[in-house]
Design a protein around this motif. Structure first.
Motif, PDB file in Angstrom:
ATOM      1  N   GLY A  63       0.794  -1.218   0.000  1.00  0.00           N
ATOM      2  CA  GLY A  63       0.000   0.000   0.000  1.00  0.00           C
ATOM      3  C   GLY A  63       0.828   1.269   0.000  1.00  0.00           C
ATOM      4  O   GLY A  63       0.350   2.321   0.415  1.00  0.00           O
ATOM      5  N   VAL A  64       2.088   1.183  -0.444  1.00  0.00           N
ATOM      6  CA  VAL A  64       2.921   2.383  -0.602  1.00  0.00           C
ATOM      7  C   VAL A  64       3.169   2.591  -2.090  1.00  0.00           C
ATOM      8  O   VAL A  64       3.216   1.635  -2.866  1.00  0.00           O
ATOM      9  CB  VAL A  64       4.272   2.275   0.151  1.00  0.00           C
ATOM     10  N   SER A  65       3.314   3.805  -2.492  1.00  0.00           N
ATOM     11  CA  SER A  65       3.482   4.153  -3.893  1.00  0.00           C
ATOM     12  C   SER A  65       4.685   3.461  -4.525  1.00  0.00           C
ATOM     13  O   SER A  65       5.766   3.388  -3.918  1.00  0.00           O
ATOM     14  CB  SER A  65       3.653   5.674  -4.006  1.00  0.00           C
ATOM     15  N   HIS A  66       4.506   2.990  -5.749  1.00  0.00           N
ATOM     16  CA  HIS A  66       5.633   2.382  -6.466  1.00  0.00           C
ATOM     17  C   HIS A  66       6.733   3.413  -6.703  1.00  0.00           C
ATOM     18  O   HIS A  66       7.911   3.065  -6.745  1.00  0.00           O
ATOM     19  CB  HIS A  66       5.174   1.743  -7.784  1.00  0.00           C
ATOM     20  N   VAL A  67       6.366   4.683  -6.797  1.00  0.00           N
ATOM     21  CA  VAL A  67       7.360   5.746  -6.963  1.00  0.00           C
ATOM     22  C   VAL A  67       8.209   5.861  -5.691  1.00  0.00           C
ATOM     23  O   VAL A  67       9.430   6.018  -5.763  1.00  0.00           O
ATOM     24  CB  VAL A  67       6.679   7.091  -7.315  1.00  0.00           C
ATOM     25  N   SER A  68       7.571   5.739  -4.529  1.00  0.00           N
ATOM     26  CA  SER A  68       8.327   5.751  -3.266  1.00  0.00           C
ATOM     27  C   SER A  68       9.319   4.594  -3.233  1.00  0.00           C
ATOM     28  O   SER A  68      10.481   4.771  -2.851  1.00  0.00           O
ATOM     29  CB  SER A  68       7.386   5.645  -2.065  1.00  0.00           C
ATOM     30  N   VAL A  69       8.856   3.422  -3.642  1.00  0.00           N
ATOM     31  CA  VAL A  69       9.739   2.244  -3.641  1.00  0.00           C
ATOM     32  C   VAL A  69      10.929   2.486  -4.582  1.00  0.00           C
ATOM     33  O   VAL A  69      12.079   2.224  -4.211  1.00  0.00           O
ATOM     34  CB  VAL A  69       8.972   0.960  -4.025  1.00  0.00           C
ATOM     35  N   MET A  70      10.668   3.019  -5.783  1.00  0.00           N
ATOM     36  CA  MET A  70      11.764   3.327  -6.727  1.00  0.00           C
ATOM     37  C   MET A  70      12.748   4.319  -6.100  1.00  0.00           C
ATOM     38  O   MET A  70      13.969   4.159  -6.230  1.00  0.00           O
ATOM     39  CB  MET A  70      11.211   3.923  -8.022  1.00  0.00           C
TER      40      MET A  70
END
Length: 100
Positions: free
Chosen positions: A31-38
């Motif tokens: 539930g965290v943004s894929h952009v945050s993960v990148m």
């Protein structure tokens, strides 16, 4: 500046990335943004080892389901397995060789 995300989710996201999951899969699971993960992957200079002969598959199981999974010897043959906690469930990641 965005809201601060608990370091538990940062660590879990990076772990799942190293296990072979895509940014979008991590987004759906945590539930965290894929952009945050990148951004975390870039920030912490995480490099995923590349091996094209294995591919990860994953299942989300509760405690009873994981017990049943491990009680079947066929599930443990020919593959590596990692289990990680996701709230009240468990994620089982299994590596299998690509079939020739």
């Amino acid at each position: 500046m965005g809201k601060k995300i608990d370091s538990y989710y940062v660590n879990k996201a990076l772990q799942l990335y190293l296990e072979g999951l895509s940014y979008r899969e991590i987004e759906r699971l945590l539930g965290v943004s894929h952009v945050s993960v990148m951004n975390w992957v870039k920030k912490y200079k995480i490099k995923r080892p590349y091996n094209s002969t294995y591919h990860p598959t994953y299942k989300i199981l509760n405690a009873t389901e994981i017990k049943v999974f491990f009680s079947n010897p066929e599930n443990m043959s020919g593959a590596g397995v990692v289990v990680t906690e996701l709230g009240d469930k468990y994620m089982l990641i299994k590596w299998e060789r690509f079939r020739d």
